[in-house]
Design a protein around this motif. Sequence first.
Motif, PDB file in Angstrom:
ATOM      1  N   GLU A  49       0.836  -1.209   0.000  1.00 12.91           N
ATOM      2  CA  GLU A  49       0.000   0.000   0.000  1.00 12.91           C
ATOM      3  C   GLU A  49       0.873   1.263   0.000  1.00 12.91           C
ATOM      4  O   GLU A  49       0.576   2.238  -0.695  1.00 12.91           O
ATOM      5  N   ILE A  50       1.943   1.227   0.798  1.00 14.63           N
ATOM      6  CA  ILE A  50       2.835   2.396   0.885  1.00 14.63           C
ATOM      7  C   ILE A  50       3.501   2.637  -0.470  1.00 14.63           C
ATOM      8  O   ILE A  50       3.567   3.762  -0.962  1.00 14.63           O
ATOM      9  N   ALA A  51       3.965   1.537  -1.078  1.00 17.16           N
ATOM     10  CA  ALA A  51       4.646   1.655  -2.370  1.00 17.16           C
ATOM     11  C   ALA A  51       3.710   2.267  -3.411  1.00 17.16           C
ATOM     12  O   ALA A  51       4.116   3.105  -4.221  1.00 17.16           O
ATOM     13  N   LEU A  52       2.454   1.851  -3.358  1.00 14.53           N
ATOM     14  CA  LEU A  52       1.469   2.362  -4.315  1.00 14.53           C
ATOM     15  C   LEU A  52       1.237   3.857  -4.095  1.00 14.53           C
ATOM     16  O   LEU A  52       1.247   4.652  -5.041  1.00 14.53           O
ATOM     17  N   ALA A  53       1.076   4.252  -2.832  1.00  6.83           N
ATOM     18  CA  ALA A  53       0.842   5.663  -2.520  1.00  6.83           C
ATOM     19  C   ALA A  53       2.052   6.509  -2.921  1.00  6.83           C
ATOM     20  O   ALA A  53       1.907   7.614  -3.453  1.00  6.83           O
ATOM     21  N   ILE A  54       3.260   5.972  -2.689  1.00  3.94           N
ATOM     22  CA  ILE A  54       4.477   6.715  -3.036  1.00  3.94           C
ATOM     23  C   ILE A  54       4.597   6.869  -4.547  1.00  3.94           C
ATOM     24  O   ILE A  54       4.952   7.936  -5.056  1.00  3.94           O
ATOM     25  N   SER A  55       4.254   5.809  -5.288  1.00  2.00           N
ATOM     26  CA  SER A  55       4.361   5.920  -6.751  1.00  2.00           C
ATOM     27  C   SER A  55       3.351   6.931  -7.272  1.00  2.00           C
ATOM     28  O   SER A  55       3.624   7.658  -8.225  1.00  2.00           O
ATOM     29  N   GLN A  56       2.175   6.996  -6.631  1.00  2.00           N
ATOM     30  CA  GLN A  56       1.174   7.946  -7.103  1.00  2.00           C
ATOM     31  C   GLN A  56       1.535   9.382  -6.740  1.00  2.00           C
ATOM     32  O   GLN A  56       1.343  10.300  -7.510  1.00  2.00           O
ATOM     33  N   GLN A  57       2.078   9.576  -5.524  1.00  2.00           N
ATOM     34  CA  GLN A  57       2.360  10.938  -5.078  1.00  2.00           C
ATOM     35  C   GLN A  57       3.695  11.474  -5.571  1.00  2.00           C
ATOM     36  O   GLN A  57       3.819  12.640  -5.873  1.00  2.00           O
ATOM     37  N   TYR A  58       4.726  10.596  -5.634  1.00  2.00           N
ATOM     38  CA  TYR A  58       6.066  11.079  -5.960  1.00  2.00           C
ATOM     39  C   TYR A  58       6.623  10.506  -7.265  1.00  2.00           C
ATOM     40  O   TYR A  58       7.723  10.860  -7.682  1.00  2.00           O
ATOM     41  N   GLY A  59       5.894   9.561  -7.880  1.00  2.00           N
ATOM     42  CA  GLY A  59       6.394   8.946  -9.109  1.00  2.00           C
ATOM     43  C   GLY A  59       7.619   8.070  -8.891  1.00  2.00           C
ATOM     44  O   GLY A  59       8.399   7.840  -9.814  1.00  2.00           O
ATOM     45  N   VAL A  60       7.804   7.575  -7.671  1.00  2.00           N
ATOM     46  CA  VAL A  60       8.953   6.710  -7.382  1.00  2.00           C
ATOM     47  C   VAL A  60       8.462   5.267  -7.251  1.00  2.00           C
ATOM     48  O   VAL A  60       7.526   5.001  -6.505  1.00  2.00           O
TER      49      VAL A  60
ATOM     50  N   THR B 250      -3.695 -12.360  -6.331  1.00  2.00           N
ATOM     51  CA  THR B 250      -4.883 -12.088  -5.508  1.00  2.00           C
ATOM     52  C   THR B 250      -5.377 -10.679  -5.846  1.00  2.00           C
ATOM     53  O   THR B 250      -4.626  -9.878  -6.418  1.00  2.00           O
ATOM     54  N   PRO B 251      -6.606 -10.333  -5.462  1.00  2.00           N
ATOM     55  CA  PRO B 251      -7.112  -8.981  -5.757  1.00  2.00           C
ATOM     56  C   PRO B 251      -6.232  -7.876  -5.166  1.00  2.00           C
ATOM     57  O   PRO B 251      -6.063  -6.824  -5.785  1.00  2.00           O
ATOM     58  N   VAL B 252      -5.646  -8.110  -3.986  1.00  2.00           N
ATOM     59  CA  VAL B 252      -4.783  -7.096  -3.360  1.00  2.00           C
ATOM     60  C   VAL B 252      -3.622  -6.739  -4.281  1.00  2.00           C
ATOM     61  O   VAL B 252      -3.334  -5.567  -4.528  1.00  2.00           O
ATOM     62  N   HIS B 253      -2.942  -7.764  -4.801  1.00  2.00           N
ATOM     63  CA  HIS B 253      -1.790  -7.525  -5.660  1.00  2.00           C
ATOM     64  C   HIS B 253      -2.213  -6.947  -7.016  1.00  2.00           C
ATOM     65  O   HIS B 253      -1.553  -6.067  -7.544  1.00  2.00           O
ATOM     66  N   LEU B 254      -3.322  -7.450  -7.559  1.00  2.00           N
ATOM     67  CA  LEU B 254      -3.766  -6.973  -8.885  1.00  2.00           C
ATOM     68  C   LEU B 254      -4.144  -5.499  -8.827  1.00  2.00           C
ATOM     69  O   LEU B 254      -3.865  -4.735  -9.749  1.00  2.00           O
ATOM     70  N   ARG B 255      -4.782  -5.099  -7.728  1.00  2.00           N
ATOM     71  CA  ARG B 255      -5.165  -3.687  -7.601  1.00  2.00           C
ATOM     72  C   ARG B 255      -3.922  -2.803  -7.606  1.00  2.00           C
ATOM     73  O   ARG B 255      -3.866  -1.763  -8.272  1.00  2.00           O
ATOM     74  N   ALA B 256      -2.879  -3.240  -6.880  1.00  2.00           N
ATOM     75  CA  ALA B 256      -1.640  -2.462  -6.845  1.00  2.00           C
ATOM     76  C   ALA B 256      -1.003  -2.411  -8.233  1.00  2.00           C
ATOM     77  O   ALA B 256      -0.499  -1.372  -8.658  1.00  2.00           O
ATOM     78  N   LEU B 257      -1.039  -3.531  -8.966  1.00  2.00           N
ATOM     79  CA  LEU B 257      -0.449  -3.569 -10.308  1.00  2.00           C
ATOM     80  C   LEU B 257      -1.158  -2.609 -11.249  1.00  2.00           C
ATOM     81  O   LEU B 257      -0.525  -1.830 -11.962  1.00  2.00           O
ATOM     82  N   VAL B 258      -2.491  -2.669 -11.236  1.00  2.00           N
ATOM     83  CA  VAL B 258      -3.272  -1.829 -12.140  1.00  2.00           C
ATOM     84  C   VAL B 258      -3.052  -0.350 -11.806  1.00  2.00           C
ATOM     85  O   VAL B 258      -2.853   0.476 -12.697  1.00  2.00           O
ATOM     86  N   ASN B 259      -3.033  -0.015 -10.519  1.00  2.00           N
ATOM     87  CA  ASN B 259      -2.884   1.387 -10.121  1.00  2.00           C
ATOM     88  C   ASN B 259      -1.466   1.921 -10.268  1.00  2.00           C
ATOM     89  O   ASN B 259      -1.252   3.117 -10.243  1.00  2.00           O
ATOM     90  N   SER B 260      -0.489   1.029 -10.396  1.00  2.00           N
ATOM     91  CA  SER B 260       0.902   1.486 -10.456  1.00  2.00           C
ATOM     92  C   SER B 260       1.228   2.154 -11.792  1.00  2.00           C
ATOM     93  O   SER B 260       2.208   2.878 -11.881  1.00  2.00           O
ATOM     94  N   LYS B 261       0.433   1.884 -12.829  1.00  2.00           N
ATOM     95  CA  LYS B 261       0.664   2.425 -14.175  1.00  2.00           C
ATOM     96  C   LYS B 261       1.981   1.950 -14.781  1.00  2.00           C
ATOM     97  O   LYS B 261       2.475   2.535 -15.738  1.00  2.00           O
ATOM     98  N   ILE B 262       2.565   0.895 -14.218  1.00  2.00           N
ATOM     99  CA  ILE B 262       3.782   0.331 -14.812  1.00  2.00           C
ATOM    100  C   ILE B 262       3.349  -0.619 -15.921  1.00  2.00           C
ATOM    101  O   ILE B 262       2.389  -1.364 -15.758  1.00  2.00           O
ATOM    102  N   SER B 263       4.069  -0.609 -17.060  1.00  2.00           N
ATOM    103  CA  SER B 263       3.631  -1.514 -18.124  1.00  2.00           C
ATOM    104  C   SER B 263       4.165  -2.909 -17.834  1.00  2.00           C
ATOM    105  O   SER B 263       5.246  -3.080 -17.268  1.00  2.00           O
ATOM    106  N   MET B 264       3.374  -3.905 -18.185  1.00  2.00           N
ATOM    107  CA  MET B 264       3.694  -5.286 -17.850  1.00  2.00           C
ATOM    108  C   MET B 264       3.872  -6.088 -19.126  1.00  2.00           C
ATOM    109  O   MET B 264       3.196  -5.818 -20.126  1.00  2.00           O
ATOM    110  N   PRO B 265       4.740  -7.096 -19.101  1.00  2.00           N
ATOM    111  CA  PRO B 265       4.826  -7.986 -20.265  1.00  2.00           C
ATOM    112  C   PRO B 265       3.534  -8.791 -20.390  1.00  2.00           C
ATOM    113  O   PRO B 265       2.801  -8.941 -19.415  1.00  2.00           O
ATOM    114  N   ALA B 266       3.256  -9.286 -21.593  1.00  2.00           N
ATOM    115  CA  ALA B 266       2.015 -10.030 -21.801  1.00  2.00           C
ATOM    116  C   ALA B 266       1.980 -11.302 -20.951  1.00  2.00           C
ATOM    117  O   ALA B 266       2.995 -11.972 -20.775  1.00  2.00           O
TER     118      ALA B 266
END
Lengths: 88, 474
Positions: A49-60, B250-266
């Motif tokens: 969760e922290i990593a996600l918030a940091i990437s959203q707020q600071y782009g890291v 799991t949904p916890v990890h998938l949500r973080a992946l989708v929200n991270s905006k990092i591109s993923m390999p197929a």
Amino acid sequence: MSAQTPAQAEMAKLLVDALNLEDIAAEDIAPDESLFGDGLGLDSIDALEIALAISQQYGVQMQAEDSSTRNAFSTLASLTDFVQTHKK
Amino acid sequence: MITDDESIPLLLRDRKDGFAHISTPLPALNYQTGLMNVETFLGQAFSLAQQLPDAKHLINLCDNRYLFGLAFCAALIKKQTTLLPPNRAEETQRLLINDYPDTYLLHDGFASVIDDAKQININLLNLSAHTATGSSLTAVPLTAIPLIPADFLAAIAFTSGSTGKSKANKKSWRTFAISTVMNGNAMLPKTDQLIHTLATVPAQHMWGMETSVLMPFFWRVCVSDLRPLFPQDIANALNKLPSPRLLVSTPVHLRALVNSKISMPACERILCATAPLSSQLAQDTENLFAGNLLEVYGCSEIGSTAYRATATITSNDESTYWTLIDGLEFQKINTDEYQITGKHLPGAQLLQDQMHIRGNQFQLLGRNEDMVDIAGKRGSLMEMNAILLSAPGVIDGVVFLPETKTEQVQRPTALVVANESCRAGIIAQFNKHLDPVFIPRPLIFVEQLPREENGKLRRVRLLEFYRELRGGNF
């Protein structure tokens, strides 16, 4: 307990918001208290969760395989330093 | 594929085919990384089996996925039953050894282990002796893939029980082997190529065990030893694997992946289980990986039980149905009461969740409210409650799940009637018995709980009370 710097105060607020730490006030997190284990008692899901918030707020992007990230998660002070160094 | 009822092979794979990707340099493997083929894995498993102490059971606490699988396989060869604790807390290890006295702990040096028990660190052994060149496997004749008696108790998977004591789910080799064949049919993409799997879930729990430990025993699947957490780590780990790729999550990890905006390999296939997944997150995940997602429903008694393509769910009622994995069926016992049967299961299994059944399909009407799933781990609220009430200084208290916020990780919360000075003692009590993800928070101290005159605490009243608390100064 040493006082938080402005950057640390901002990070403390991010932690409390991202993790819904309702029984902990942002200003009560000591800069050098451990975040995981015996200190605040955070766990791996919190780290995510922290990593996600940091990437959203600071782009890291945090990476566990990078040892500097692992060290970054030890305290509020180290996490703040890491983000300040890497932010775009 | 598997026909003999009396005994079932340890594995059914081509010896030269890929079995695992090792990214972590491990002392037990002489720091060798890269692709391990089936033959090498078998050689190491035989080598380990020869070095295991004599005992009836072992608790497999290996953190590394490959070493976990190796230890499970070596135990099978040596006819020892693997105990899979619900968590790795030291108190859990102690309770388990108390119930199963002829047991040792097997670990890889990463987990915290009680020091007064018989134990072995796999990373202090040398398993490469028999596989040094890959050519002369002195200990293993090339023809010998052992047959394991189908009734042999391969593992006992413990799940947190509502009574506060772990529930033992017995898994014979028949159950594991046949369910793995069934699961592969239902979950793997249809391809002749070797499928490369990455899992974000631990190997010890049933979802990770089935998909990332057992799958390569019977299918052309090659699993990474990694368990990445952060989105960038997941992207890096996937990039190391050739296509076709499969991600277990799991949904916890998938949500973080989708929200991270990092591109993923197929990834040709994404498998998701352990908690409800929204169709929006399923669609976003499919777009991110340019692949198909299957959501899997399971329970500890059966393991993976049913699946559906959650991304295709529309407001149309029809699309919300789950389909039973081929090999399982419903059996009606009363009007509106069903159990699930399968030839590989020790007996018919009653389901804990409420469902509406139609043929081999069902709709979930309500989930069992005691069980909490967080990132592949299962906990019981009643067990957490019992632990809270056993903490020093606690007069009354309740652990519950507040109302859901979509896709947010839902944590158990506790209301406690006690002096604030008891906080550290309560946290210590939870730490002793529970996986950290289940430790309730926030821990809110209150004057009293909104119990009725007869002492009952109704959920509706409790949630109202909690809302009022939060609306105040919390």
